[in-house]
Design a protein around this motif. Sequence first.
Motif, PDB file in Angstrom:
ATOM      1  N   ILE A   1       0.856  -1.195   0.000  1.00 51.92           N
ATOM      2  CA  ILE A   1       0.000   0.000   0.000  1.00 51.92           C
ATOM      3  C   ILE A   1       0.889   1.240   0.000  1.00 51.92           C
ATOM      4  O   ILE A   1       1.861   1.299   0.761  1.00 51.92           O
ATOM      5  N   PRO A   2       0.551   2.252  -0.796  1.00 49.55           N
ATOM      6  CA  PRO A   2       1.333   3.487  -0.742  1.00 49.55           C
ATOM      7  C   PRO A   2       1.357   4.070   0.681  1.00 49.55           C
ATOM      8  O   PRO A   2       0.316   4.149   1.322  1.00 49.55           O
ATOM      9  N   ASP A   3       2.525   4.430   1.129  1.00 51.72           N
ATOM     10  CA  ASP A   3       2.650   5.099   2.434  1.00 51.72           C
ATOM     11  C   ASP A   3       2.641   6.607   2.144  1.00 51.72           C
ATOM     12  O   ASP A   3       3.662   7.291   2.248  1.00 51.72           O
ATOM     13  N   SER A   4       1.483   7.114   1.762  1.00 46.23           N
ATOM     14  CA  SER A   4       1.398   8.496   1.268  1.00 46.23           C
ATOM     15  C   SER A   4       1.594   9.500   2.392  1.00 46.23           C
ATOM     16  O   SER A   4       1.353   9.202   3.558  1.00 46.23           O
ATOM     17  N   ASP A   5       1.991  10.687   1.998  1.00 42.39           N
ATOM     18  CA  ASP A   5       2.199  11.748   2.989  1.00 42.39           C
ATOM     19  C   ASP A   5       1.567  13.054   2.496  1.00 42.39           C
ATOM     20  O   ASP A   5       0.803  13.071   1.517  1.00 42.39           O
ATOM     21  N   ALA A   6       1.940  14.149   3.153  1.00 38.85           N
ATOM     22  CA  ALA A   6       1.310  15.449   2.855  1.00 38.85           C
ATOM     23  C   ALA A   6       1.535  15.869   1.399  1.00 38.85           C
ATOM     24  O   ALA A   6       0.685  16.586   0.832  1.00 38.85           O
ATOM     25  N   ASN A   7       2.640  15.427   0.781  1.00 42.38           N
ATOM     26  CA  ASN A   7       2.867  15.800  -0.631  1.00 42.38           C
ATOM     27  C   ASN A   7       1.822  15.167  -1.540  1.00 42.38           C
ATOM     28  O   ASN A   7       1.302  15.819  -2.459  1.00 42.38           O
ATOM     29  N   ASP A   8       1.532  13.894  -1.290  1.00 39.18           N
ATOM     30  CA  ASP A   8       0.516  13.210  -2.107  1.00 39.18           C
ATOM     31  C   ASP A   8      -0.857  13.843  -1.880  1.00 39.18           C
ATOM     32  O   ASP A   8      -1.627  14.035  -2.822  1.00 39.18           O
ATOM     33  N   VAL A   9      -1.128  14.150  -0.621  1.00 41.84           N
ATOM     34  CA  VAL A   9      -2.433  14.771  -0.310  1.00 41.84           C
ATOM     35  C   VAL A   9      -2.530  16.133  -0.982  1.00 41.84           C
ATOM     36  O   VAL A   9      -3.562  16.494  -1.561  1.00 41.84           O
ATOM     37  N   SER A  10      -1.440  16.878  -0.947  1.00 43.40           N
ATOM     38  CA  SER A  10      -1.454  18.207  -1.545  1.00 43.40           C
ATOM     39  C   SER A  10      -1.743  18.125  -3.058  1.00 43.40           C
ATOM     40  O   SER A  10      -2.541  18.901  -3.597  1.00 43.40           O
ATOM     41  N   GLU A  11      -1.122  17.160  -3.734  1.00 43.35           N
ATOM     42  CA  GLU A  11      -1.405  16.975  -5.176  1.00 43.35           C
ATOM     43  C   GLU A  11      -2.854  16.600  -5.399  1.00 43.35           C
ATOM     44  O   GLU A  11      -3.497  17.054  -6.350  1.00 43.35           O
TER      45      GLU A  11
ATOM     46  N   GLY B   1      -3.255   6.705   9.028  1.00 43.46           N
ATOM     47  CA  GLY B   1      -4.045   7.819   9.530  1.00 43.46           C
ATOM     48  C   GLY B   1      -3.236   9.024   9.972  1.00 43.46           C
ATOM     49  O   GLY B   1      -3.477  10.149   9.516  1.00 43.46           O
ATOM     50  N   PRO B   2      -2.265   8.816  10.873  1.00 41.14           N
ATOM     51  CA  PRO B   2      -1.559   9.981  11.403  1.00 41.14           C
ATOM     52  C   PRO B   2      -0.767  10.744  10.331  1.00 41.14           C
ATOM     53  O   PRO B   2      -0.386  11.892  10.558  1.00 41.14           O
ATOM     54  N   LYS B   3      -0.503  10.122   9.175  1.00 36.69           N
ATOM     55  CA  LYS B   3       0.256  10.819   8.127  1.00 36.69           C
ATOM     56  C   LYS B   3      -0.692  11.281   7.007  1.00 36.69           C
ATOM     57  O   LYS B   3      -1.019  12.463   6.913  1.00 36.69           O
TER      58      LYS B   3
END
Length: 480
Positions: free
Chosen positions: A35-45, A206-208
């Motif tokens: 599973i992608p361990d997405s962060d704020a950069n992915d969310v921002s896009e 969740g926390p990220k």
Amino acid sequence: MEKILNYVNGAWQEPRSGMYLDNYDPSIGSVYSLIPDSDANDVSEAVTAALDAFPDWSAMPVERRSAVLQRIADLIDRDIDLLARAESIDNGKPLSLARSLDIPRASANLRFFATGALHFSSEAHTTGTDAVNYTLRTPLGVAGCISPWNLPLYLFTWKVAPALAAGCTVVAKPSELSPMTAYIFSKLCIEAGLPRGVLNIVHGIGPKAGQAIVEHPEVIAISFTGGTVTGKKIATTAAPMFKKLSLELGGKNPNIIFADCDLERALDISLQSSFSNQGEICLCGSRILVEKSLYNQFVEAFVAGTKKLKVGDPLEEGTDIGALISENHLNKVSGYIDLARQEGGQILTGGKRVIVKGRCAHGYFLEPTVIVGLDSECRTNQEEIFGPVVTIMPFDTEMDAVHFSNSTSYGLSASLWTENLKRAHRVSAQIKSGIIWVNCWLFRDLRTPFGGMKQSGLGREGGWEALKFFTDVKNVCVRL
Ligand code: NAD
């Protein structure tokens, strides 16, 4: 090994960090995808894509929006076997349940809100001959939808469908513990022709990834389903930003059996409300309260019924109880059984881990467990366990039943069993829960308001409430 990908701006993409998390099949206890361990950069896009898509999607004639969503529902129905199997493997639940409940409900959610939006209307108030006021509802912008692992596609679509039908664009995050059906859903969205950026799915913890959605200033509303502790954290972040919030949280639901009930039916449905989906449904009745004169008979028959339930390979026909979602969760639920013992409870059946023979030998299986001898104030009867564990307690009077029912900090749902119509109405009015089922359980009409009281949540989903949630509301007063 299969890699789940984020769905951003109409296409799949790897997490920008290149980092992945393990995704377990809980019935075999091993990793089967990433599973992608997405962060704020992915969310921002994802938020940028949703913002770009918003003007066209929100202005699109509702008939066209509705048609795309109904196409997705058709594709879910077409792929029901594939989705049900994927969900069973991802989550540990019996394939039969995924096929009969979870996946059909996902397409029903889409159809319900897609067609509901066609009939959505606003109010007008004429102030004599002096003025006309009308309520103007407009899609509010980018919505954040965050869902849990227990009913993965069912609850994911329960949030995403009304948001899209109301004209919002969405950044959604399914649970990192059961993300597969949301990934398959993104494929169906592409096939159905959902315009790019309208729905964006960011996977991760969740926390990220979840926290980044909640914190993002352009995400105007958060629709969240999950645990009460997480709900508090989300409210703490979102409230000072004055975001619109819908929180569907945990429960500790009473199942009240009066002596005048239809016992056969009460027993049959109580077994379902206690143990369906391994007890991992927020609406499961985890505290059974039985009127004293019926108590011994009920307990004996209920324990006998529990012993007949088959714990086993979720993919096998005839399995009633599959695997718990994770080893951590198995340990948490087992910890509550130990606590019940320490608190003086007696385990009448269950209580032990099950080793299923064959391919599932390392899966996270637990016997359905029935505990008696505890009072209503102990931790076992106060805290959400979220597993195949129920307690049974006797009560003397109707007042006691109401008192025990209301004695936790939760207020999500309750069931009551009686053939006395007046009592059914009287008790329903006194129980502090958002949903009361009389002589049934989990019978849902999607038009009804859904949600909890007390620490079970904030706001109501379902029906017009959900479509309204995703709109801005203004009153326009026209002086005549
Ligand atoms: P959870 O609260 O751990 O996680 C829910 C979702 O929130 C997941 O996607 C998770 O990644 C995300 N998340 C976690 N921390 C976050 C943060 N800081 N910011 C943003 N997102 C965050 O819940 P769970 O364990 O997945 O689900 C089980 C819980 O959900 C139980 O308490 C159950 O009662 C509840 N539930 C409630 C309903 C309802 O309708 N009331 C329905 C189903 C489940």
